[in-house]
Design an enzyme around this catalytic site. Sequence first.
Site, PDB file in Angstrom:
ATOM      1  N   ASP A  12      85.433  41.684  56.826  1.00  0.00           N
ATOM      2  CA  ASP A  12      84.436  41.005  57.699  1.00  0.00           C
ATOM      3  C   ASP A  12      83.354  41.720  58.173  1.00  0.00           C
ATOM      4  OD1 ASP A  12      82.574  39.106  59.057  1.00  0.00           O
ATOM      5  OD2 ASP A  12      84.039  38.141  60.084  1.00  0.00           O
ATOM      6  N   SER A  43      66.348  41.637  48.230  1.00  0.00           N
ATOM      7  CA  SER A  43      66.265  40.422  47.693  1.00  0.00           C
ATOM      8  C   SER A  43      64.661  40.168  47.458  1.00  0.00           C
ATOM      9  CB  SER A  43      66.544  39.298  48.201  1.00  0.00           C
ATOM     10  OG  SER A  43      65.700  38.214  48.040  1.00  0.00           O
ATOM     11  N   TYR A  92      67.315  34.293  56.320  1.00  0.00           N
ATOM     12  CA  TYR A  92      67.430  34.944  55.165  1.00  0.00           C
ATOM     13  C   TYR A  92      66.404  35.993  55.053  1.00  0.00           C
ATOM     14  CZ  TYR A  92      68.475  36.357  50.316  1.00  0.00           C
ATOM     15  OH  TYR A  92      68.718  36.930  49.362  1.00  0.00           O
ATOM     16  N   LYS A 148      66.279  40.252  55.167  1.00  0.00           N
ATOM     17  CA  LYS A 148      66.159  41.054  54.019  1.00  0.00           C
ATOM     18  C   LYS A 148      64.680  42.000  54.195  1.00  0.00           C
ATOM     19  CE  LYS A 148      69.503  39.806  51.549  1.00  0.00           C
ATOM     20  NZ  LYS A 148      70.615  40.775  50.938  1.00  0.00           N
TER      21      LYS A 148
END
Length: 319
Positions: free
Chosen positions: A83, A164, A176, A180
Amino acid sequence: MLFWVLALLILCAFLWNYKGQVKIADIADKYIFITGCDTGFGNLAARTFDKKGFHVIAACLTESGSTALKAKTSERLHTVLLDVTDPENVKRTAQWVKNQVGEKGLWGLINNAGVLGVLAPTDWLTVEDYREPIEVNLFGLINVTLNMLPLVKKAQGRVINVSSIGGRLAFGGGGYTPSKYAVEGFNDSLRRDMKAFGVHVSCIEPGLFKTDLADPIKTTEKKLAIWKHLSPDIKQQYGEGYIEKCLNKLKSTTSSVNVDLSLVVECMDHALTSVFPKTRYIAGKDAKTFWIPLSHMPAVLQDFLLLKQKVELANPKAV
């Protein structure tokens, strides 16, 4: 004169192409560590590099993912449960990897683990909605890198960070994209800091791919869960049919989603095995023809094209 200019351009193109095809030797002696191997890019990468002859150490989040991967690979491949958001787990894993690789060090570190989190309009969210993708995609990636870096420096190897197109252009609200963007910044500073040690750092920027990460059903379920707790004012502004309209929009654009995950793994392969790896890799037709070119355009054009894809609000002036 024109002939010589043309000849020079052809020669440069030939040399550039040749440069990209020169590969390293002794793959069988090299160890690589990949995060996020339960599914998607990481899973395919682990299987691909195992077949090539690398000593692959694949980090999985779940026991089931680890068992399934081992069933499809050779005895060379080892799995470990990791993890990336657990500092003690990361530290123990790094020590275990150190014992595995010994004096050879770690040739390749592929930071692939990531989550999408909630994709929803910014005014729907709380700071807690941003926390998970930032913890996994950014702090998890940084922590794994810092703990593995001494082993990569020993091998004068490679670090490959999977970012990404969301690290170049914000396509939706939520954690998100900020995570990134930050990965891109960390990647750039790490690349410059590691040059003196002979460690090459690459960044891969995939477009939209059909993986568990971007499952439209899960994405919609998360949106619906947040919608239920929104204030009446915000619900009135967006309209009761907003999420359904978003889903219909999403269905109409599924043809542009990449399904061939090997496009990303090929970038990883080149970054690992080329004598002259690239600094950045762009994967996916949509990334190459739309997202990355658009990221270089003026903000007014970016906004115009991206807002055309948005669902029109029912009553944005409602309070």
